[in-house]
Enzyme design. Sequence first.
Site, mmCIF file in Angstrom:
data_model
loop_
_atom_site.group_PDB
_atom_site.id
_atom_site.type_symbol
_atom_site.label_atom_id
_atom_site.label_comp_id
_atom_site.label_asym_id
_atom_site.label_seq_id
_atom_site.Cartn_x
_atom_site.Cartn_y
_atom_site.Cartn_z
ATOM 1 N NE ARG A 164 -3.831 -2.172 0.110
ATOM 2 C CZ ARG A 164 -3.550 -3.355 -0.485
ATOM 3 N NH1 ARG A 164 -2.443 -3.490 -1.239
ATOM 4 N NH2 ARG A 164 -4.359 -4.379 -0.379
ATOM 5 C CB SER A 214 -9.276 -2.272 4.292
ATOM 6 O OG SER A 214 -9.799 -3.524 3.934
ATOM 7 C CD GLU A 284 -5.759 0.296 2.518
ATOM 8 O OE1 GLU A 284 -5.582 -0.713 3.225
ATOM 9 O OE2 GLU A 284 -6.347 0.277 1.430
HETATM 10 C C1 LIG Z 1 -15.879 -0.934 -1.305
HETATM 11 C C2 LIG Z 1 -14.406 -0.674 -1.436
HETATM 12 C C3 LIG Z 1 -13.538 -1.732 -1.617
HETATM 13 C C4 LIG Z 1 -12.164 -1.497 -1.735
HETATM 14 N N1 LIG Z 1 -11.332 -2.571 -1.920
HETATM 15 C C5 LIG Z 1 -10.000 -2.355 -2.037
HETATM 16 C C6 LIG Z 1 -9.114 -3.468 -2.242
HETATM 17 O O1 LIG Z 1 -9.508 -4.621 -2.361
HETATM 18 N N2 LIG Z 1 -7.785 -3.207 -2.346
HETATM 19 C C7 LIG Z 1 -7.285 -1.939 -2.258
HETATM 20 O O2 LIG Z 1 -6.056 -1.762 -2.368
HETATM 21 N N3 LIG Z 1 -8.099 -0.878 -2.058
HETATM 22 C C8 LIG Z 1 -9.429 -1.045 -1.952
HETATM 23 N N4 LIG Z 1 -10.263 0.022 -1.765
HETATM 24 C C9 LIG Z 1 -9.698 1.380 -1.610
HETATM 25 C C10 LIG Z 1 -9.576 2.192 -2.916
HETATM 26 O O3 LIG Z 1 -10.533 1.781 -3.870
HETATM 27 C C11 LIG Z 1 -8.174 2.112 -3.512
HETATM 28 O O4 LIG Z 1 -7.205 2.609 -2.636
HETATM 29 C C12 LIG Z 1 -8.081 2.886 -4.837
HETATM 30 O O5 LIG Z 1 -6.882 2.542 -5.463
HETATM 31 C C13 LIG Z 1 -8.148 4.405 -4.675
HETATM 32 O O6 LIG Z 1 -8.310 4.987 -5.973
HETATM 33 P P1 LIG Z 1 -9.091 6.364 -6.169
HETATM 34 O O7 LIG Z 1 -9.009 6.734 -7.599
HETATM 35 O O8 LIG Z 1 -10.438 6.292 -5.589
HETATM 36 O O9 LIG Z 1 -8.171 7.339 -5.327
HETATM 37 P P2 LIG Z 1 -8.651 8.477 -4.303
HETATM 38 O O10 LIG Z 1 -9.342 7.838 -3.164
HETATM 39 O O11 LIG Z 1 -9.346 9.556 -5.012
HETATM 40 O O12 LIG Z 1 -7.230 9.012 -3.821
HETATM 41 C C14 LIG Z 1 -6.367 8.199 -3.042
HETATM 42 C C15 LIG Z 1 -4.969 8.834 -3.058
HETATM 43 O O13 LIG Z 1 -4.439 8.672 -4.380
HETATM 44 C C16 LIG Z 1 -4.014 9.924 -4.889
HETATM 45 N N5 LIG Z 1 -4.241 9.924 -6.332
HETATM 46 C C17 LIG Z 1 -5.380 9.616 -7.000
HETATM 47 N N6 LIG Z 1 -5.194 9.711 -8.322
HETATM 48 C C18 LIG Z 1 -3.902 10.102 -8.492
HETATM 49 C C19 LIG Z 1 -3.098 10.390 -9.637
HETATM 50 N N7 LIG Z 1 -3.571 10.314 -10.866
HETATM 51 N N8 LIG Z 1 -1.803 10.781 -9.427
HETATM 52 C C20 LIG Z 1 -1.295 10.885 -8.170
HETATM 53 N N9 LIG Z 1 -2.015 10.624 -7.053
HETATM 54 C C21 LIG Z 1 -3.292 10.249 -7.224
HETATM 55 C C22 LIG Z 1 -4.888 10.957 -4.181
HETATM 56 O O14 LIG Z 1 -4.271 12.239 -4.169
HETATM 57 C C23 LIG Z 1 -4.987 10.351 -2.786
HETATM 58 O O15 LIG Z 1 -3.877 10.710 -2.019
HETATM 59 C C24 LIG Z 1 -11.655 -0.178 -1.656
HETATM 60 C C25 LIG Z 1 -12.538 0.892 -1.497
HETATM 61 C C26 LIG Z 1 -13.913 0.656 -1.398
HETATM 62 C C27 LIG Z 1 -14.844 1.815 -1.252
#
Ligand SMILES: Cc1cc2nc3c(=O)[nH]c(=O)nc-3n(C[C@H](O)[C@H](O)[C@H](O)COP(=O)(O)OP(=O)(O)OC[C@H]3O[C@@H](n4cnc5c(N)ncnc54)[C@H](O)[C@@H]3O)c2cc1C
Length: 291
Positions: A164, A214, A284
Amino acid sequence: MTFVNIQENYSLRHLISFKTGGEARFFVEIESLEQLIEIKKKAVQQELPFFLLGRGTNVVVSDKGFNGYVAHLARSFSDLSIEETILKAKAGTPLSRIARYSVQESLKGIHLLTGVPGTLGGAVYMNAGAYGQEISQTIVEVKSLNEEGQIICRTAAECEFSYRHSIFQENKECIFEVTLQLEEGEQEVLEKEMKAAIQKRIESQPLNYPSAGSVFKKPAEGSAWALIEEAGLKGTSIGGASVSSKHANFIVNKNNASAQDIYDLSNLVIETVLKKSGVKLEREIIFLGDF
Ligand SMILES: Cc1cc2nc3c(=O)[nH]c(=O)nc-3n(C[C@H](O)[C@H](O)[C@H](O)COP(=O)(O)OP(=O)(O)OC[C@H]3O[C@@H](n4cnc5c(N)ncnc54)[C@H](O)[C@@H]3O)c2cc1C
């Protein structure tokens, strides 16, 4: 100078999977790299923080809001292409779309990540993973924009991935394009494994309530959910936020939770688990703004 449509005091609720939290002082839908450079410059000039939002599935924004610029990648940053086993995609592309497409093309490597609801950029930033697959295992190259507006190309080793974690959590670069190396696979098998992973999520996760997945990282001492369960915290609530009774490592927005409810409940979980088992859980989820 590039035209950028900046919106003031913009509510982020609808862009955050927890469906709560405050406003961004300035919000911009980014259509091009030029706009991204422009807006980062503005933030520096005004000495305000800058935050790039993906799909908001791992973020909680303070109820008091975020006194800075929040940028969101528009549709022009969502696209993908495949050449043999190489998949190239823009950072705003939903990870689940990429994973499904890879299965259609009989390619193996990310098919178990289908249920991770964020963008590819967010997945690289977080080094998202599930069921034994991590996005970092497939990375060939990540293109990003640094603080000076220069384009940087990094190999997987240069992204310094670990559980992570990626270098992007320290260097504040904006990821805009990612190249993955996948392997040839059998479509039928991949499809079956993908569906099984989705089914497992449906059975084990409280997907009927808003959440950010999580809340805590897996500690060296075992799994976060087991420690939270052993501490008797399942179902514990603060305001409208509850520790899920289905999956103890999820906090869910059960009843109009505020961002502060979620933060306070995560604190209570950390304190209680520490007292009961001596393990200090690490969040996380990213809490943006003042809590
Ligand atoms: C129901 C559910 C299930 C999930 N299951 C998992 C799982 O199985 N495994 C897992 O790892 N995670 C899981 N997650 C968490 C989440 O989906 C992941 O961490 C995902 O990768 C976040 O992506 P996002 O685009 O939503 O980022 P955001 O939540 O919008 O941002 C997260 C971070 O990434 C940064 N960021 C986003 N885009 C960029 C970019 N283009 N360049 C630089 N930085 C950037 C943001 O600034 C922020 O700091 C889950 C979430 C939910 C709601």
